[in-house]
Motif scaffolding. Structure first.
Motif, short mmCIF file in Angstrom:
data_model
loop_
_atom_site.label_atom_id
_atom_site.label_comp_id
_atom_site.label_asym_id
_atom_site.label_seq_id
_atom_site.Cartn_x
_atom_site.Cartn_y
_atom_site.Cartn_z
N ARG A 73 -4.41 11.21 8.12
CA ARG A 73 -3.72 11.20 9.42
C ARG A 73 -2.24 11.54 9.29
O ARG A 73 -1.64 12.05 10.24
N ASP A 74 -1.65 11.30 8.10
CA ASP A 74 -0.21 11.51 7.98
C ASP A 74 0.22 12.40 6.82
O ASP A 74 1.41 12.56 6.57
N SER A 75 -0.74 12.98 6.09
CA SER A 75 -0.35 13.84 4.97
C SER A 75 -1.44 14.86 4.66
O SER A 75 -2.60 14.70 5.06
N VAL A 76 -1.04 15.91 3.92
CA VAL A 76 -1.97 16.95 3.51
C VAL A 76 -1.72 17.26 2.04
O VAL A 76 -0.58 17.27 1.58
N ALA A 77 -2.81 17.47 1.29
CA ALA A 77 -2.70 17.77 -0.14
C ALA A 77 -3.48 19.04 -0.46
O ALA A 77 -4.58 19.26 0.06
N LEU A 78 -2.90 19.87 -1.33
CA LEU A 78 -3.51 21.12 -1.76
C LEU A 78 -3.87 21.01 -3.23
O LEU A 78 -3.07 20.54 -4.05
N TRP A 79 -5.09 21.44 -3.58
CA TRP A 79 -5.60 21.30 -4.93
C TRP A 79 -6.05 22.65 -5.48
O TRP A 79 -6.61 23.47 -4.75
N LYS A 80 -5.82 22.87 -6.79
CA LYS A 80 -6.31 24.07 -7.46
C LYS A 80 -7.67 23.77 -8.08
O LYS A 80 -7.82 22.85 -8.89
N ILE A 81 -8.66 24.56 -7.70
CA ILE A 81 -10.01 24.31 -8.18
C ILE A 81 -10.17 24.71 -9.65
O ILE A 81 -10.98 24.13 -10.37
N ALA A 82 -9.37 25.64 -10.14
CA ALA A 82 -9.49 26.09 -11.53
C ALA A 82 -9.26 24.96 -12.52
O ALA A 82 -9.99 24.82 -13.51
N ASP A 83 -8.23 24.14 -12.26
CA ASP A 83 -7.90 23.07 -13.20
C ASP A 83 -7.87 21.68 -12.58
O ASP A 83 -7.64 20.69 -13.29
N GLY A 84 -8.07 21.60 -11.26
CA GLY A 84 -8.11 20.31 -10.59
C GLY A 84 -6.76 19.70 -10.29
O GLY A 84 -6.68 18.59 -9.75
#
Length: 324
Positions: A97-108
């Motif tokens: 509800r108050d944040s967003v996170a971006l992740w790289k699938i290649a290395d996690g």
């Protein structure tokens, strides 16, 4: 006798519900979490499933049949309400509800984490990691992590329910409670097309190429548009009033549309005519309650099978019918 009984049930279902075809059940079913999920997304090629539940945030590699990564966003108590995976399968995004996170699938690894200025509702991610976040105050945040460019789009006057990005991140499609869907450029927030619906826009989707838009509202209207010309390609032949769409993806070289609903329905449509080709129902959870399942995400795997993932935390696969 059993075959005749099944034929009778199928005939009744077709007559009473207007289904395009009768399919007794999925070809296969796999549980990805022990409890109902809060959100789930499938990658465009059907390789990955991203699921948020009491067990946390998990990215499954479906080809390996195993959890690839387990992530935590913020506190240990998982509060991720929305997810997405880029078309190229390189990025995953999780939204609370108050944040967003971006992740790289290649290395996690985490590629970034950002707090939000208002209550978040929905999220999308492009092939370059660009993010689009719809907020309850009507604003939409467009963030490009590689350049640090942040664009705040103020085209809507009410809560944003659904957002979509073209694979290259250049086009955004957003739908809100103000009954409008807006197609706009993420570079400068310039509105390119505006579509007015009869009621709240609950789901929007863009084709991989960015050539087609789906816009659906809360009273059973769903239209497919050509983005270049702004002309109507088709309206989905929905016979049941107030059928809401919760998941949608253009598949089969953008000749077909696969959709899911909060009422367990999975449907395949022809893009050029809006005709329903086939209809299924996803499975209910094994536990007594709830006796329903929301279809969260749909996709087409590399071998042409259709896939769905629902609030029952079930990944199910279906054989695509042969279209004449």
């Amino acid at each position: 006798m059993a075959i005749n009984r099944l034929l009778l049930i199928c005939t009744l279902s077709f007559t009473l519900l207007g289904l395009g075809a009768c399919h007794p059940g999925p070809d296969s079913s796999q549980s990805l979490a022990a409890d109902p999920s809060y959100s789930a997304s499938l990658s465009a090629d059907g390789r990955y499933a991203l699921i948020s539940s009491k067990e946390g945030i998990r990215l499954w590699d479906l080809r390996q049949g195993a959890v690839k990564y387990q992530w935590t966003q913020g506190s240990a108590a998982n509060d991720v309400i929305a997810t997405d995976i880029s078309v190229n399968g390189e990025y995953a995004v999780t939204l609370s509800r108050d944040s967003v996170a971006l992740w790289k699938i290649a290395d996690g690894r985490a590629a970034g984490w950002w707090s939000l200025p208002a209550v978040a509702q929905t999220v999308a991610v492009a092939d370059n990691g660009q993010l689009l976040v719809g907020l309850a105050d009507g604003a939409v945040m467009s963030l490009t992590p590689t350049t640090g460019v942040l664009v705040k789009f103020l085209g809507h006057s009410e809560k944003v329910n659904s957002v979509a990005l073209s694979a290259d991140g250049r086009l955004a499609l957003t739908g809100a409670n103000d009954a409008t869907a807006l197609l706009w450029r993420t570079q400068d927030a310039q509105v390119l097309k505006r579509w007015q619906m009869d009621s709240r826009v609950l789901k929007v989707a863009l084709s991989r190429s960015g050539n087609l838009s789906l816009v659906s509202d809360s009273t059973g209207n769903a239209d497919i548009w050509h983005n270049d010309s702004g002309k109507l390609a088709s309206s989905l032949a929905i016979v049941r009033r107030q059928m809401n769409i919760s998941a949608a993806r253009f598949i089969q070289q953008e000749q077909a549309l696969l959709t899911g609903t909060p009422a367990r329905e999975l449907s395949l449509w022809q893009v050029d005519s809006g005709k329903k080709v086939a209809n299924w129902q996803v499975s209910l959870p094994k536990k007594p309650l709830p006796q329903s399942a929301v279809v969260y995400s749909v996709s087409e795997s590399d071998n042409g099978q259709l896939q769905s993932i629902s609030s029952a935390s079930l990944l199910e696969r279906w054989s695509a019918p042969t279209q004449r």
